[in-house]
Design a protein around this motif. Structure first.
Motif, PDB file in Angstrom:
ATOM      1  N   VAL A 120      -6.172   5.664  -4.371  1.00  0.00           N
ATOM      2  CA  VAL A 120      -5.406   6.042  -3.179  1.00  0.00           C
ATOM      3  C   VAL A 120      -4.513   4.885  -2.740  1.00  0.00           C
ATOM      4  N   ASP A 121      -5.057   3.663  -2.773  1.00  0.00           N
ATOM      5  CA  ASP A 121      -4.237   2.496  -2.432  1.00  0.00           C
ATOM      6  C   ASP A 121      -2.991   2.433  -3.319  1.00  0.00           C
ATOM      7  N   MET A 122      -3.175   2.644  -4.622  1.00  0.00           N
ATOM      8  CA  MET A 122      -2.048   2.564  -5.554  1.00  0.00           C
ATOM      9  C   MET A 122      -1.081   3.733  -5.358  1.00  0.00           C
ATOM     10  N   PHE A 123      -1.584   4.874  -4.949  1.00  0.00           N
ATOM     11  CA  PHE A 123      -0.719   6.003  -4.593  1.00  0.00           C
ATOM     12  C   PHE A 123       0.168   5.609  -3.417  1.00  0.00           C
ATOM     13  N   ASN A 124      -0.432   4.958  -2.442  1.00  0.00           N
ATOM     14  CA  ASN A 124       0.337   4.493  -1.276  1.00  0.00           C
ATOM     15  C   ASN A 124       1.318   3.388  -1.651  1.00  0.00           C
ATOM     16  N   VAL A 125       0.903   2.503  -2.551  1.00  0.00           N
ATOM     17  CA  VAL A 125       1.791   1.431  -3.004  1.00  0.00           C
ATOM     18  C   VAL A 125       3.013   2.023  -3.708  1.00  0.00           C
ATOM     19  N   ARG A 126       2.778   2.977  -4.591  1.00  0.00           N
ATOM     20  CA  ARG A 126       3.904   3.623  -5.281  1.00  0.00           C
ATOM     21  C   ARG A 126       4.855   4.264  -4.273  1.00  0.00           C
ATOM     22  N   ASN A 127       4.300   4.955  -3.293  1.00  0.00           N
ATOM     23  CA  ASN A 127       5.135   5.594  -2.273  1.00  0.00           C
ATOM     24  C   ASN A 127       5.911   4.569  -1.459  1.00  0.00           C
ATOM     25  N   PHE A 128       5.270   3.434  -1.180  1.00  0.00           N
ATOM     26  CA  PHE A 128       5.942   2.377  -0.429  1.00  0.00           C
ATOM     27  C   PHE A 128       7.195   1.905  -1.162  1.00  0.00           C
ATOM     28  N   TYR A 129       7.073   1.707  -2.462  1.00  0.00           N
ATOM     29  CA  TYR A 129       8.219   1.224  -3.227  1.00  0.00           C
ATOM     30  C   TYR A 129       9.271   2.309  -3.443  1.00  0.00           C
ATOM     31  N   LYS A 130       8.901   3.549  -3.158  1.00  0.00           N
ATOM     32  CA  LYS A 130       9.896   4.624  -3.188  1.00  0.00           C
ATOM     33  C   LYS A 130      10.587   4.783  -1.840  1.00  0.00           C
ATOM     34  N   GLY A 131      10.144   3.988  -0.851  1.00  0.00           N
ATOM     35  CA  GLY A 131      10.775   4.012   0.461  1.00  0.00           C
ATOM     36  C   GLY A 131      10.045   4.829   1.500  1.00  0.00           C
ATOM     37  N   SER A 132       8.845   5.325   1.175  1.00  0.00           N
ATOM     38  CA  SER A 132       8.079   6.115   2.133  1.00  0.00           C
ATOM     39  C   SER A 132       7.262   5.208   3.047  1.00  0.00           C
ATOM     40  N   ASP A 133       7.145   5.596   4.311  1.00  0.00           N
ATOM     41  CA  ASP A 133       6.313   4.826   5.236  1.00  0.00           C
ATOM     42  C   ASP A 133       5.000   5.543   5.546  1.00  0.00           C
ATOM     43  N   LYS A 134       4.717   6.591   4.782  1.00  0.00           N
ATOM     44  CA  LYS A 134       3.478   7.346   5.003  1.00  0.00           C
ATOM     45  C   LYS A 134       2.331   6.678   4.258  1.00  0.00           C
ATOM     46  N   VAL A 135       1.204   6.511   4.929  1.00  0.00           N
ATOM     47  CA  VAL A 135       0.017   5.916   4.325  1.00  0.00           C
ATOM     48  C   VAL A 135      -1.117   6.942   4.389  1.00  0.00           C
ATOM     49  N   PHE A 136      -1.566   7.375   3.232  1.00  0.00           N
ATOM     50  CA  PHE A 136      -2.648   8.356   3.180  1.00  0.00           C
ATOM     51  C   PHE A 136      -3.991   7.672   3.387  1.00  0.00           C
ATOM     52  N   ALA A 137      -4.890   8.370   4.030  1.00  0.00           N
ATOM     53  CA  ALA A 137      -6.244   7.865   4.234  1.00  0.00           C
ATOM     54  C   ALA A 137      -7.011   7.896   2.913  1.00  0.00           C
ATOM     55  N   GLY A 138      -8.079   7.096   2.856  1.00  0.00           N
ATOM     56  CA  GLY A 138      -8.936   7.073   1.671  1.00  0.00           C
ATOM     57  C   GLY A 138      -8.914   5.749   0.948  1.00  0.00           C
TER      58      GLY A 138
END
Length: 224
Positions: A120-138
């Motif tokens: 989940v952390d790496m899912f959030n990291v990937r999204n961060f580098y795509k420009g998303s500011d959403k952080v999923f729980a977990g």
């Protein structure tokens, strides 16, 4: 499943010895001159190959892998997480990640629980580098901790993320008294499917060895 974790691991180890791809088998497929020659290697690894299209072959293999895992896995939370990721799409990401957040803390084995937390952390990291500011729980990382690889290229970043997950997935993979060997086998099969897809595409479109080597970069070395 009757028989317990040890029985499940014995079953999967015996199957893995006979059926998992090896470097030699990957080389044989990569250097094969025809799709049919590739299919002979896959048949020897237990794959059903009597399909007209590559997509049918791969979909069947993916379903078969999940079915075996479902039959042998004794941890309901682990099974739920694997099933959720298997069905993850862009359109159901919010619902799937919410489901993961509820199931990850219930996974019985600490090392496998750590894998999914990091996933989940790496899912959030990937999204961060795509420009998303959403952080999923977990996961464990907060919004201001997601810039883990500020000096890496996108390609290097993906390699680093995958290395991190692979290391966690391989923890206790030889401990037959834990569910880790079964989980590692499932992860290995997912890598196999990526390799098989790349090789079959290269045969279908007559791509050169350089294209295939680039698409197998970092994966081939993980096989024995």
């Amino acid at each position: 499943m009757a028989g317990g974790v040890t029985f499940a691991n014995a079953s999967i180890i015996m199957q893995g010895d006979a059926h998992l791809l090896t470097r030699k088998r990957i080389r044989d497929m990569a250097t094969a001159t025809t799709r049919e020659d590739c299919l002979h290697v896959l048949a020897a690894c237990g794959y059903a190959t009597d399909y007209a299209t590559d997509d049918e072959l791969l979909d069947t293999a993916r379903t078969q892998t999940l079915t075996i895992f479902q039959e042998l896995c004794e941890d309901p939370a682990l099974l739920a997480c694997v099933q959720t990721i298997d069905q993850l799409t862009e359109s159901n990401a919010d619902q799937s990640l919410a489901q993961l957040a509820t199931q990850i803390p219930l996974i019985k084995t600490a090392s496998i629980r750590a894998y999914f937390t990091t996933w989940v952390d790496m899912f959030n990291v990937r999204n961060f580098y795509k420009g998303s500011d959403k952080v999923f729980a977990g996961g464990n990382l907060t919004a201001n901790q997601l810039d883990l690889y500020p000096h890496l290229s996108a390609e290097q970043r993906e390699d680093a993320i995958q290395e991190r997950l692979d290391a966690l997935g391989a923890v206790d993979k030889d401990d037959i008294f834990q569910p880790n060997p079964l989980f590692w086998w499932y992860l290995q099969r997912q890598k196999e499917l990526v390799i098989i897809k790349a090789i079959l595409i290269s045969k279908r479109f007559n791509y050169d060895v350089i294209w295939l080597r680039e698409n197998l970069r970092g994966l081939y070395e993980q096989f024995q």
